[in-house]
Design a protein around this motif. Structure first.
Motif, PDB file in Angstrom:
ATOM      1  N   GLN A 339       0.837  -1.208   0.000  1.00  0.00           N
ATOM      2  CA  GLN A 339       0.000   0.000   0.000  1.00  0.00           C
ATOM      3  C   GLN A 339       0.868   1.253   0.000  1.00  0.00           C
ATOM      4  N   PHE A 340       1.926   1.222   0.795  1.00  0.00           N
ATOM      5  CA  PHE A 340       2.873   2.343   0.878  1.00  0.00           C
ATOM      6  C   PHE A 340       3.480   2.622  -0.498  1.00  0.00           C
ATOM      7  N   LEU A 341       3.921   1.563  -1.182  1.00  0.00           N
ATOM      8  CA  LEU A 341       4.532   1.727  -2.501  1.00  0.00           C
ATOM      9  C   LEU A 341       3.511   2.213  -3.535  1.00  0.00           C
ATOM     10  N   ARG A 342       2.319   1.637  -3.510  1.00  0.00           N
ATOM     11  CA  ARG A 342       1.293   2.011  -4.485  1.00  0.00           C
ATOM     12  C   ARG A 342       0.911   3.478  -4.356  1.00  0.00           C
ATOM     13  N   LEU A 343       0.691   3.909  -3.130  1.00  0.00           N
ATOM     14  CA  LEU A 343       0.272   5.293  -2.904  1.00  0.00           C
ATOM     15  C   LEU A 343       1.401   6.274  -3.220  1.00  0.00           C
ATOM     16  N   GLY A 344       2.626   5.908  -2.813  1.00  0.00           N
ATOM     17  CA  GLY A 344       3.753   6.799  -3.075  1.00  0.00           C
ATOM     18  C   GLY A 344       4.041   6.943  -4.548  1.00  0.00           C
ATOM     19  N   GLN A 345       4.030   5.823  -5.264  1.00  0.00           N
ATOM     20  CA  GLN A 345       4.296   5.877  -6.709  1.00  0.00           C
ATOM     21  C   GLN A 345       3.215   6.652  -7.447  1.00  0.00           C
ATOM     22  N   ALA A 346       1.968   6.530  -7.000  1.00  0.00           N
ATOM     23  CA  ALA A 346       0.879   7.279  -7.630  1.00  0.00           C
ATOM     24  C   ALA A 346       1.061   8.773  -7.459  1.00  0.00           C
ATOM     25  N   ARG A 347       1.713   9.181  -6.384  1.00  0.00           N
ATOM     26  CA  ARG A 347       1.964  10.609  -6.126  1.00  0.00           C
ATOM     27  C   ARG A 347       3.314  11.054  -6.666  1.00  0.00           C
ATOM     28  N   GLY A 348       4.076  10.134  -7.260  1.00  0.00           N
ATOM     29  CA  GLY A 348       5.395  10.481  -7.770  1.00  0.00           C
ATOM     30  C   GLY A 348       6.423  10.706  -6.678  1.00  0.00           C
ATOM     31  N   LEU A 349       6.232  10.047  -5.523  1.00  0.00           N
ATOM     32  CA  LEU A 349       7.154  10.210  -4.401  1.00  0.00           C
ATOM     33  C   LEU A 349       8.171   9.075  -4.381  1.00  0.00           C
ATOM     34  N   PRO A 350       9.360   9.323  -3.856  1.00  0.00           N
ATOM     35  CA  PRO A 350      10.358   8.254  -3.742  1.00  0.00           C
ATOM     36  C   PRO A 350       9.969   7.320  -2.590  1.00  0.00           C
ATOM     37  N   VAL A 351       9.647   6.068  -2.900  1.00  0.00           N
ATOM     38  CA  VAL A 351       9.237   5.119  -1.860  1.00  0.00           C
ATOM     39  C   VAL A 351       9.887   3.762  -2.105  1.00  0.00           C
ATOM     40  N   PHE A 387       4.609  10.319   9.530  1.00  0.00           N
ATOM     41  CA  PHE A 387       4.474   9.870  10.913  1.00  0.00           C
ATOM     42  C   PHE A 387       3.351  10.609  11.622  1.00  0.00           C
ATOM     43  N   HIS A 388       3.363  11.937  11.529  1.00  0.00           N
ATOM     44  CA  HIS A 388       2.357  12.722  12.246  1.00  0.00           C
ATOM     45  C   HIS A 388       0.963  12.537  11.667  1.00  0.00           C
ATOM     46  N   SER A 389       0.881  12.413  10.359  1.00  0.00           N
ATOM     47  CA  SER A 389      -0.422  12.199   9.743  1.00  0.00           C
ATOM     48  C   SER A 389      -1.009  10.851  10.167  1.00  0.00           C
ATOM     49  N   MET A 390      -0.178   9.817  10.195  1.00  0.00           N
ATOM     50  CA  MET A 390      -0.659   8.501  10.629  1.00  0.00           C
ATOM     51  C   MET A 390      -1.007   8.512  12.112  1.00  0.00           C
ATOM     52  N   LEU A 391      -0.207   9.199  12.915  1.00  0.00           N
ATOM     53  CA  LEU A 391      -0.487   9.291  14.346  1.00  0.00           C
ATOM     54  C   LEU A 391      -1.845   9.951  14.584  1.00  0.00           C
ATOM     55  N   ALA A 392      -2.117  11.008  13.835  1.00  0.00           N
ATOM     56  CA  ALA A 392      -3.399  11.704  13.971  1.00  0.00           C
ATOM     57  C   ALA A 392      -4.576  10.825  13.575  1.00  0.00           C
ATOM     58  N   LYS A 393      -4.304   9.803  12.779  1.00  0.00           N
ATOM     59  CA  LYS A 393      -5.349   8.882  12.322  1.00  0.00           C
ATOM     60  C   LYS A 393      -5.358   7.579  13.119  1.00  0.00           C
ATOM     61  N   GLY A 394      -4.606   7.567  14.214  1.00  0.00           N
ATOM     62  CA  GLY A 394      -4.665   6.431  15.120  1.00  0.00           C
ATOM     63  C   GLY A 394      -3.726   5.287  14.787  1.00  0.00           C
ATOM     64  N   GLU A 424      -3.903   5.720   3.104  1.00  0.00           N
ATOM     65  CA  GLU A 424      -4.427   6.372   1.906  1.00  0.00           C
ATOM     66  C   GLU A 424      -4.738   7.833   2.180  1.00  0.00           C
ATOM     67  N   ARG A 425      -5.337   8.105   3.323  1.00  0.00           N
ATOM     68  CA  ARG A 425      -5.651   9.500   3.700  1.00  0.00           C
ATOM     69  C   ARG A 425      -4.392  10.295   4.010  1.00  0.00           C
ATOM     70  N   ALA A 426      -3.399   9.631   4.611  1.00  0.00           N
ATOM     71  CA  ALA A 426      -2.161  10.323   4.940  1.00  0.00           C
ATOM     72  C   ALA A 426      -1.402  10.744   3.705  1.00  0.00           C
ATOM     73  N   PHE A 427      -1.326   9.857   2.690  1.00  0.00           N
ATOM     74  CA  PHE A 427      -0.610  10.201   1.470  1.00  0.00           C
ATOM     75  C   PHE A 427      -1.264  11.359   0.728  1.00  0.00           C
ATOM     76  N   ALA A 428      -2.578  11.471   0.857  1.00  0.00           N
ATOM     77  CA  ALA A 428      -3.274  12.589   0.213  1.00  0.00           C
ATOM     78  C   ALA A 428      -2.870  13.923   0.832  1.00  0.00           C
ATOM     79  N   GLU A 429      -2.322  13.881   2.047  1.00  0.00           N
ATOM     80  CA  GLU A 429      -1.935  15.106   2.745  1.00  0.00           C
ATOM     81  C   GLU A 429      -0.466  15.453   2.600  1.00  0.00           C
ATOM     82  N   LEU A 430       0.359  14.512   2.094  1.00  0.00           N
ATOM     83  CA  LEU A 430       1.798  14.762   2.015  1.00  0.00           C
ATOM     84  C   LEU A 430       2.112  15.852   1.006  1.00  0.00           C
ATOM     85  N   LYS A 431       3.071  16.681   1.378  1.00  0.00           N
ATOM     86  CA  LYS A 431       3.491  17.782   0.500  1.00  0.00           C
ATOM     87  C   LYS A 431       4.902  17.477  -0.009  1.00  0.00           C
TER      88      LYS A 431
END
Length: 431
Positions: A339-351, A387-394, A424-431
């Motif tokens: 899931q980490f790889l799929r979401l990161g690659q979809a956003r063009g992030l290095p994962v 980390f912080h985004s996931m923490l905020a989501k429990g 999935e929600r956390a990756f949508a928030e990454l800048k």
């Protein structure tokens, strides 16, 4: 972010303890925030003092394979405490624990209980130097073997997380006896042995590096290390403080088919209680006092609470391993990684990421990660956001990009689905 109770608790702690904590990485400095304060744990969940619940992948930094407060382990501790918390005399529990550990790890013929992973590795190095009559030890950059003087040379874990140099207070003469080379680079080790092989007492290695996040050995690497040490009459020490009973019932040595001369363990053998152990070949271990001249002792070594909890945990692991526990934990970790790889690659992030047994690594890094240099080129800023985004989501991961994540035997589809959704929600928030 930490709630009002945690904030107030940390302000008080800062006045009473160095940095407000009793172990540096707990301070959350590498993720730039005030730490949450644990109140209690239950199964795969941790609850903080502000009443928030988290799916826990920290798992007390690895040893809680049965999650928090497992009823059988709690009952074992309670029963032991009712009989006495410490004796300073031999108990049959210690013999039973030694028998169980030796049974599960074929490379061990004799084992000695201590109180921490640091004590175990420190004692194993002393023994290696005495046995070989050599003084130099080889470690690998980014691998962490506790905070004894000889190990705080290019260490991972909290040292790397905080960006600290090799620690002040370590005499130059001691530091010079430790040689650090890159992990996963067999040519570097071969060249070192060619030039200094007659001086090297031991090579100590985390077979899966778990203190610079989770870095797997290249195929054939550990086998080559074993062959080199044997050909130069140096000892091979597997530091299985993290990997022991975590990547497989027989640890990493069983997983990769390697038989080290000595092995070290941490609190995993005590179901998370303060304990450690080192063991190996009989001819080596019988050099330890009182059988031999190499001194090491400890009033609390073989503590009955830790022995009781550990025996229950290991017996449950032995049974669960036959039912596919380690395969299930690895599958769980792989689903998180995918899931980490799929979401990161979809956003063009290095994962990048991978899982092994009950541990896995997530990196904001372009391409494979083989050593500490690769880890250090990962995008730490992205990890802090994540980390912080996931923490905020429990969902609780380690408060450092340099540490592994851990799956327990009690994480289920419920926790997995909650994690995948939060990711999935956390990756949508990454800048």
């Amino acid at each position: 972010m930490a709630g009002p109770k945690a904030t107030a608790a940390f302000e008080q702690a800062l006045q009473l303890m160095p940095g407000g904590v009793n172990s540096p990485v707990r301070a959350f400095k590498s993720v730039g925030s005030t730490p949450i304060f644990a109140d209690r744990g239950e199964g795969p969940y941790l609850y903080d003092t502000d009443g928030q619940r988290y799916v826990d992948y920290l798992m007390s930094w690895g040893p809680l394979i049965w999650g928090h407060a497992h009823p059988e382990i709690v009952q074992a501790i309670r029963s032991a405490a009712e009989r006495g918390t410490s004796f300073g005399l031999p108990t049959e529990l210690e013999t039973a624990m030694a028998q169980k550990v030796i049974q599960l790890l074929p490379s061990l013929e004799v084992v000695r209980m201590v109180n921490s992973g640091t004590e175990a590795t420190m004692s194993a190095i002393r023994l290696a130097r005495a046995a070989t009559k050599r003084s130099y030890v080889v470690k690998f950059v980014g691998c962490y073997h506790g905070h004894a003087d000889q190990f705080l040379v290019k260490a991972g874990s909290g040292v790397a997380s905080l960006g600290l140099p090799d620690s002040p207070g370590v005499p130059k003469e001691i530091a010079e006896r430790t040689i650090a080379i890159p992990y996963n680079d067999i040519d570097a080790l071969r060249d070192l042995f060619l030039t200094r092989g007659e001086e090297i007492a031991a090579v100590i290695v985390e077979p899966v590096a778990g203190n610079m996040n989770c870095v797997l050995p290249r195929p054939g690497y550990l086998q080559a290390v074993r062959e080199l040490t044997r050909s130069y009459d140096a000892l091979l020490i597997f530091d299985e403080v993290i990997t022991g009973f975590r990547v497989g019932l027989s640890g990493a040595q069983g997983r990769f088919g390697i038989q080290p001369d000595l092995t070290t363990f941490g609190k995993v053998i005590g179901a998370g209680l303060p304990v450690g152990a080192y063991g190996g070949r009989r001819d080596l271990m019988e050099m330890i006092a009182p059988s031999g001249p190499v001194y090491q002792g400890g009033t609390l070594s073989g503590n009955p609470l830790a022995m009781s909890a550990g025996l229950v945990s290991l017996n449950m692991l032995e049974q669960a391993a036959n039912d596919g526990l380690y395969e299930r934990m690895e599958q769980y970790g792989n689903q998180v990684v995918e899931q980490f790889l799929r979401l990161g690659q979809a956003r063009g992030l290095p994962v990048y990421g991978h899982a092994i047994g009950g541990m896995y690594g997530l990196f904001f890094h372009e391409g494979p990660v083989y050593d500490f240099a690769d880890v250090c080129t990962s995008n730490v800023e992205l990890y802090v956001q994540f980390f912080h985004s996931m923490l905020a989501k429990g969902v609780l991961f380690a408060p450092s990009a340099m540490e592994s994540a851990f799956v327990s035997a009690v994480h289920t589809e419920t926790e997995l689905n909650a994690t995948l959704d939060a990711m999935e929600r956390a990756f949508a928030e990454l800048k």
